[in-house]
Enzyme design. Structure first.
Site: not given
Length: 393
Positions: A147, A49, A280, A328
């Site tokens: 779940r 998966k 940053y 990013m």
């Protein structure tokens, strides 16, 4: 075994970065899981998966099948259909279906589907009537995870509906299964409770006349630590990719090898003075005159933003820490030596994580540094990073 950390990046690959996937490691890990469960006479499902936890579903599924995996497992129906479209044969189980899922195509392609509530089974049997062949159905019991799966008080209803569907030729009940909540916490009291409820669920199914091909509850942590949970099939997820799912252990403790190595090339090298802010927010300042190296990977590629000032990479045979904020598309490494500009050059290899053979950080190291799971570190590496397969694809 192929060395996925060889120092040359793949010829012709994009300059920026690659995730090198060692298919020999996938095969070796599959065989190792088979050895671990062999005494129980248990089969192996290779869980592919989420694009095989970021490693590439189709190549990893093929490698696992070559090494003896009897089943393939996916979460989404689209993932299962992708495997069939790629020519993979044999049993495939999908377990997370939306209402109105692509039942007709799943049934026609002989993919096992999961009924985790009566309404799901109703949709499946209706589709089987349209297609004209019985659906291969596995029933999922909620034994305590809370779940997916049917709660114990509704289990008899689902089992009786399944028995009727099988008698009517609308379904073949191929499996009964469940999922642990805390198998990665050995000794947790829920483990014994879930096993007991799973045995009860199996007894109810047997009493109703259901005789599934496989009964399974063990994920990677359970297959490695709970032989009493092996039953007919174990679902090898993280273990398939060579990572340990258990605390205070490494992959080597179980004879597993990490299959993914994430690498990039240095994009820029420059000198910077002391007390220079980096990236940053200036959460990092150089302690002295130094050399900075720019690495063209960032959180858009899947690296955690909170690896700022804590994540480590290997450059030139030495570990260096991410300096300042992970951006990013890029991050900066302080080489902590103004003379390093002569030793580290644009185009040099940066190993973000790998098996650890050359002293590089591992996915587990990154998980610890950022307060998450090794599952997340490999799975989140995004499609901007090309996968390169080594080890006889």
């Amino acid at each position: 075994m192929t060395d996925p950390t060889a120092t040359d990046l793949t010829p012709g690959a994009p300059l920026r970065a690659e995730a090198r996937i060692d298919l020999d490691a996938i095969r070796a890990n599959t065989r190792r899981v088979g050895q671990i469960v062999a005494e129980s006479g248990t089969g192996v499902m290779a869980v592919v998966k989420a694009d095989a936890y970021g490693h590439g579903a189709v190549p990893c599924a093929r490698a696992a099948k070559q090494a003896g995996a009897a089943w393939l497992g996916t979460a989404l129906p689209e993932e299962a259909l992708e495997l069939r479209a790629a020519g993979l044969t044999g049993p495939i189980l999908a377990w997370l279906h939306p209402a109105g899922g692509p039942w007709d195509e799943l049934i026609a392609r002989e993919i096992d589907v999961t009924a985790y509530a009566p309404w799901v089974l109703d949709e499946i049997t209706a589709a089987a009537q349209r297609v004209g062949v019985p659906a291969r159905v596995q029933l999922k019991a909620d034994t305590g995870l809370g779940r997916g799966g049917t709660q114990p008080h509704d289990w008899l209803e689902l089992v009786e509906l399944a028995a009727k569907a099988e008698a009517a030729g609308q379904a073949r009940i191929t499996g009964v299964w469940s999922h642990f909540a805390c198998a990665d916490e050995p000794g947790h009291p829920s483990i014994g409770s879930q096993l007991d409820l799973f045995h009860r669920a199996l007894a109810v199914a047997d009493h109703a006349g259901l005789h599934p091909e496989v009964r399974h509850i063990a994920n990677s942590p359970a297959l490695l630590s709970l032989p009493e949970a092996h039953f007919d099939l174990v679902r090898a997820g993280l273990a398939l990719y060579g990572l340990s799912p258990l605390p205070d252990t490494t992959s080597a403790d179980f004879g597993l090898r990490p299959a993914m190595t994430l690498r990039a090339r240095v994009a820029l090298v420059k000198n910077a003075p002391a007390n220079h802010g980096v990236s940053y927010g200036h959460i990092y300042h150089t302690a002295r005159a130094t050399t900075l190296a720019l690495v063209p990977l960032g959180y858009a590629d899947g690296l955690p933003r909170n690896s700022s000032n804590v994540g480590e990479v290997l450059i030139g045979g030495r570990r260096h820490r991410v300096a300042g904020r992970m951006a990013m598309d890029q991050f900066v490494v302080d080489l902590e030596d103004p003379a390093a500009i002569a030793d580290v050059r644009v185009g040099d290899e940066v190993v973000v994580f790998g098996p650890g053979d050359r002293g590089e950080p591992t996915a587990e190291d990154w998980a610890r540094a950022t307060g998450t799971l090794n599952y997340e570190i490999v799975t989140r590496i995004g499609p901007r990073v090309p996968r390169v397969y080594v080890g006889n694809p």
